[in-house]
Write an enzyme that holds these catalytic residues in place. Structure first.
Site, mmCIF file in Angstrom:
data_model
loop_
_atom_site.group_PDB
_atom_site.id
_atom_site.type_symbol
_atom_site.label_atom_id
_atom_site.label_comp_id
_atom_site.label_asym_id
_atom_site.label_seq_id
_atom_site.Cartn_x
_atom_site.Cartn_y
_atom_site.Cartn_z
ATOM 1 N N GLY A 37 2.433 5.228 5.164
ATOM 2 C CA GLY A 37 1.147 5.922 5.038
ATOM 3 C C GLY A 37 0.701 5.634 3.617
ATOM 4 N N ASN A 168 -8.246 1.531 2.984
ATOM 5 C CA ASN A 168 -7.115 1.326 3.909
ATOM 6 C C ASN A 168 -7.576 1.155 5.337
ATOM 7 O OD1 ASN A 168 -4.780 1.689 2.210
ATOM 8 N ND2 ASN A 168 -5.585 3.759 1.933
ATOM 9 N N ALA A 191 -16.786 8.036 -5.427
ATOM 10 C CA ALA A 191 -15.578 7.696 -6.186
ATOM 11 C C ALA A 191 -15.917 7.166 -7.581
ATOM 12 C CB ALA A 191 -14.773 6.662 -5.425
ATOM 13 N N LYS A 195 -10.803 0.489 -4.738
ATOM 14 C CA LYS A 195 -10.066 -0.754 -4.529
ATOM 15 C C LYS A 195 -10.224 -1.193 -3.083
ATOM 16 C CE LYS A 195 -6.134 -2.501 -2.769
ATOM 17 N NZ LYS A 195 -5.652 -2.168 -1.437
ATOM 18 N N GLU A 200 -11.307 -6.102 3.618
ATOM 19 C CA GLU A 200 -12.203 -4.937 3.609
ATOM 20 C C GLU A 200 -13.553 -5.273 2.986
ATOM 21 O OE1 GLU A 200 -8.648 -1.619 3.306
ATOM 22 O OE2 GLU A 200 -9.506 -2.462 1.487
ATOM 23 N N LEU A 230 -6.502 -9.749 -3.676
ATOM 24 C CA LEU A 230 -6.556 -11.026 -2.963
ATOM 25 C C LEU A 230 -5.168 -11.577 -2.647
ATOM 26 C CD1 LEU A 230 -9.149 -12.457 -5.495
ATOM 27 C CD2 LEU A 230 -9.704 -11.728 -3.177
ATOM 28 N N THR A 257 3.934 -5.510 3.151
ATOM 29 C CA THR A 257 3.632 -4.088 3.363
ATOM 30 C C THR A 257 3.768 -3.311 2.051
ATOM 31 O OG1 THR A 257 4.623 -4.328 5.536
ATOM 32 C CG2 THR A 257 4.142 -2.076 4.816
ATOM 33 N N GLY A 258 2.736 -2.571 1.726
ATOM 34 C CA GLY A 258 2.798 -1.705 0.542
ATOM 35 C C GLY A 258 2.372 -2.367 -0.759
ATOM 36 N N ALA A 259 2.059 -3.662 -0.743
ATOM 37 C CA ALA A 259 1.679 -4.355 -1.994
ATOM 38 C C ALA A 259 0.443 -3.709 -2.615
ATOM 39 C CB ALA A 259 1.442 -5.837 -1.743
ATOM 40 N N GLY A 260 -0.556 -3.427 -1.777
ATOM 41 C CA GLY A 260 -1.787 -2.819 -2.282
ATOM 42 C C GLY A 260 -1.532 -1.420 -2.832
ATOM 43 N N ASP A 261 -0.676 -0.653 -2.185
ATOM 44 C CA ASP A 261 -0.370 0.708 -2.645
ATOM 45 C C ASP A 261 0.389 0.664 -3.964
ATOM 46 O OD1 ASP A 261 -1.492 1.556 -0.249
ATOM 47 O OD2 ASP A 261 0.440 1.481 0.784
ATOM 48 N N ASN A 292 -0.550 -6.283 -10.790
ATOM 49 C CA ASN A 292 -0.265 -7.475 -9.977
ATOM 50 C C ASN A 292 1.245 -7.707 -9.879
ATOM 51 O OD1 ASN A 292 -2.936 -8.084 -9.477
ATOM 52 N ND2 ASN A 292 -3.052 -9.821 -10.884
#
Ligand code: ADP
Length: 320
Positions: A37, A168, A191, A195, A200, A230, A257-261, A292
């Site tokens: 999540g 998300n 906001a 991001k 998106e 990216l 999975t989870g890189a953006g978070d 990054n």
């Protein structure tokens, strides 16, 4: 500690991920339980980097809900904002790992506990004490959690917190693509920091070009920072006064999975420590390099939470 509090609002669930890829859910020989999540991942990302994090959301008063609450606690995320619904069950996602490497999701949400969070149940003192209030869009899909989401944003903003939004986008959860776009854009300009991923960006603008011109369509005058992630091409940033790109790190990627978070958690940690980075391009670039690095490290291990880095992990990658 005198560190500013980062409150992350929204969903926490368990992904059931098959032990093999390329087969249907029914044919999978077994599943691993992967807690996740996006907002919960961000909270844990912050805590692992040494920041002060709290998660606000609703879980089922069941085996899975208590497992998730324990995971937050074990990861030093404050549980002051966790609620347990006495009727509904914890949200679950059943994942298919397609042969081409993409993931497909089937959700248990009819309704799940997170969707039943009511505005009057929110811990407003906790929300008011946040320096950064971060959220995703899933809680905009239905009532009553939609009203809870809007109220929490308003209270955080009123108390002077920076609002951080990551849409998300998980299309299968929405009644339609049009509804998803409409709801996401309905809170867009509230906001301070937003991001989006390249996917998106294309979805929200309807453009098929990931460039500055397209990104600027999403810019709003009150934003302090707009970020476009990216993947292995790094990230781009836009502020009132400057814009640019920061390259990604080369790593051995096994699961994104989870890189953006992880990226968002790292960024928010640094902003809370020193909000003036938002006005100083050289400092902001340093922070995005760090973010990054955190995103890259998260892709080198399976799952999101187990792969989130410490500050030392990130510095080791940066200093090679
Ligand atoms: P999202 O999860 O939002 O789509 P990304 O996958 O773009 O976000 O990841 C966020 C950041 O993590 C990227 O901007 C990049 O810096 C880093 N990252 C992601 N995937 C990779 C990769 N394969 N190699 C190196 N860095 C990556």
């Amino acid at each position: 500690s005198d560190k500013g509090l980062i409150v992350s609002f929204g969903e926490m669930l368990i992904d059931f991920v098959p032990t093999v890829s390329g087969v249907s859910l029914a044919e999978a020989p077994g599943f691993l339980k992967a807690p996740g999540g996006a907002p919960a991942n961000v909270a844990i990302a912050v805590a692992r980097l040494g920041g002060k994090a709290s998660f606000v959301g609703k879980l089922g008063d069941d085996e899975f809900g208590h497992m998730l609450a324990d995971i937050l606690k074990q990861n030093s995320v404050s549980g002051d904002g966790i609620l347990f619904d006495q009727g509904a069950r914890t949200a679950l996602a059943f994942v298919t790992l397609r042969a081409d490497g993409e993931r497909e999701f089937m959700f248990y949400r009819n309704p799940s506990a997170d969707m039943l969070l009511k505005p009057e149940e929110l811990n407003l003192d906790l929300i008011r004490s946040s320096k950064v209030f971060h959220y995703g869009s899933i809680s905009l899909i239905v009532e009553p959690c939609r009203s809870a989401h809007l109220k929490a944003m308003e209270v955080a903003k009123g108390a002077g917190a920076l609002l951080s939004y990551d849409p998300n986008l998980r299309l299968p959860l929405w009644p339609s693509a049009d509804e998803a776009r409409k709801q996401i854009l309905s809170i867009w300009d509230k906001a301070d920091i937003v991001k989006v991923s390249d996917v998106e960006l294309e979805f929200l603008t309807g453009s098929n070009k990931v460039d500055d011109e397209t990104a600027m369509e999403l810019w709003r005058p009150n934003f302090t920072l707009l970020l476009v992630t990216l993947g292995e091409k790094g990230s781009r940033y836009y502020t009132k006064n400057f814009r640019g790109a920061v390259d990604a790190f080369h790593v051995n990627t096994v699961d994104t999975t989870g890189a953006g978070d992880s990226f968002v958690g790292a960024l928010l940690c640094k902003i809370v420590e020193n909000p003036t980075i938002l006005e100083d391009e050289a400092k902001l670039r340093e922070v995005l390099k760090f973010a990054n690095a955190c995103g890259a490290i998260t892709t080198t291990k399976k799952g999101a939470i187990p792969a989130l880095p410490t500050e030392a992990d990130a510095l080791a990658l940066i200093n090679g």
